[in-house]
Design an enzyme around this catalytic site. Structure first.
Site, short mmCIF file in Angstrom:
data_model
loop_
_atom_site.label_atom_id
_atom_site.label_comp_id
_atom_site.label_asym_id
_atom_site.label_seq_id
_atom_site.Cartn_x
_atom_site.Cartn_y
_atom_site.Cartn_z
N GLY A 297 2.84 -4.04 5.41
CA GLY A 297 2.21 -3.03 4.57
C GLY A 297 3.07 -1.79 4.42
N ASP A 298 3.70 -1.37 5.53
CA ASP A 298 4.61 -0.22 5.48
C ASP A 298 5.80 -0.52 4.57
OD1 ASP A 298 2.92 0.88 7.42
OD2 ASP A 298 4.18 0.14 9.07
N ALA A 299 6.30 -1.74 4.67
CA ALA A 299 7.45 -2.13 3.86
C ALA A 299 7.09 -2.12 2.37
CB ALA A 299 7.96 -3.51 4.27
#
Length: 343
Positions: A297-299
């Site tokens: 999700g961060d990526a």
């Protein structure tokens, strides 16, 4: 022209292990969830180092996204800057070295009284559960934000991004940064972060929300937000549109809000600044290619950020987010190849 990005959040050293469900159950942890460690969770970290092979990875939701954005931009000079609080210890040195190796300019606040924060990453059947012991990250000082060096990069930032985890630490800092974007006609981005943040930090989140130009979240976070606010719907498309229409700060009243809701392997939903809803299919990744979902999700946000920084349309921002997330899922934790293969 490429835009400068500033991230503010909780820098953590991830401690990642492959485990069976018994370890999750022992500490009351759930797959695809993220929580802050309570006293009952503290023995987990020692148990991991004693009984498992631990993989140490630079982490923290915002720091992950900023590292990925810099990787996608591929510039020699840092276009990304990151602030947060670490201890005066070896783990802080590791985080510093890894961030700099990725091309990110880090301006850490150093807390000499607490160790660098860690995050237990328990991977079961390729899915992750996160339990963060913030430690020094929980002691970010707004005085650091006011320091001349940080003010220099704050005032030159075209895009400011935080995951909502930082609400648990320094909402005053988040508000000051958000208001800076309003004053300078720049862009502020927020990630809902985790379901518990929308519930237990509702007031803090809603204080920041009027300044948010881009809002990110996954399906569980969006559904929790809806429940907390009494929205009687579980339709993610409707939720995206309603989130886009939440009240705006006076200084940003003329600008719409973009809302992006990811849903694992299902289509990503985007409510545009005009309130138009678009679905973007996710390319299938064979299960044998997936190592774990930690940092995916961060990526996605990092890839999306990189395209916003280049002035690309929403469709390209989402496509790059999908690409970045898929690459991170093929690694252990938020790691990536030496160069992106995105065109």
């Amino acid at each position: 022209m490429l835009l400068n990005i500033l991230g503010a959040g909780n820098p953590l050293l991830d401690m990642s292990v492959d485990c069976n469900k018994d370890l999750l159950d022992k500490y009351g942890l759930k797959i695809n969830d993220a929580i802050l460690a309570e006293d009952k969770h503290l023995p987990l970290y020692e148990e991991m180092t004693k009984d498992y092979k631990v993989d140490y990875i630079a982490g923290g939701a915002t720091q992950n996204a900023i590292r990925v954005a810099q990787w996608m931009l591929g510039e020699q000079r840092p276009l990304t800057t990151y602030i947060g609080s670490v201890g005066d210890d070896k783990n802080a040195t590791i985080l510093n070295e890894k961030a700099k190796a990725d091309g990110v300019r880090v301006l850490y606040h150093v807390d000499k009284h607490h160790p660098t924060g860690t995050c237990a990453v328990l991977v079961h059947n390729k899915e992750r559960s996160l339990c963060a012991n913030l430690a020094a990250a929980n002691h970010y000082s707004i005085d650091h934000l006011h320091s001349p060096i940080v003010q220099k990069y704050l005032e030159s930032a075209d895009i400011i991004y935080s995951a909502a985890f930082f609400l648990t630490v320094s909402v005053d800092s988040m508000l000051e940064m958000a208001r800076s974007t309003a004053r300078r006609d720049k862009t502020y981005m927020l990630n809902l972060g985790a379901p518990f943040l929308t519930r237990f930090f509702k007031d803090q989140m809603m204080d920041v929300m009027p300044y948010v130009d881009y809002l990110f979240g996954n399906e569980s976070e969006a559904l929790e937000f809806a429940d907390v606010h009494g929205w009687n719907t579980k339709d993610l498309g409707e939720l995206a549109i309603r989130l886009s229409k939440l009240p705006r700060a006076i200084e940003k009243a003329s600008r719409g809000r973009v809302v992006v809701i990811t849903h694992g392997s299902e289509a990503t939903l985007v409510a545009s600044e005009t309130g138009t809803l678009t679905e973007y299919p996710v390319d299938h990744i064979p299960s044998e290619c997936i190592v774990d979902t930690n940092g995916a999700g961060d990526a996605f946000v990092g890839g999306f950020l990189a395209q916003v920084a280049q002035g690309k349309p929403l469709s390209e921002c989402v496509r790059c987010g999908h690409y970045a997330a898929s690459e991170i899922m093929k690694q252990s934790g938020c790691r990536f190849p030496s160069k992106p293969n995105f065109n």
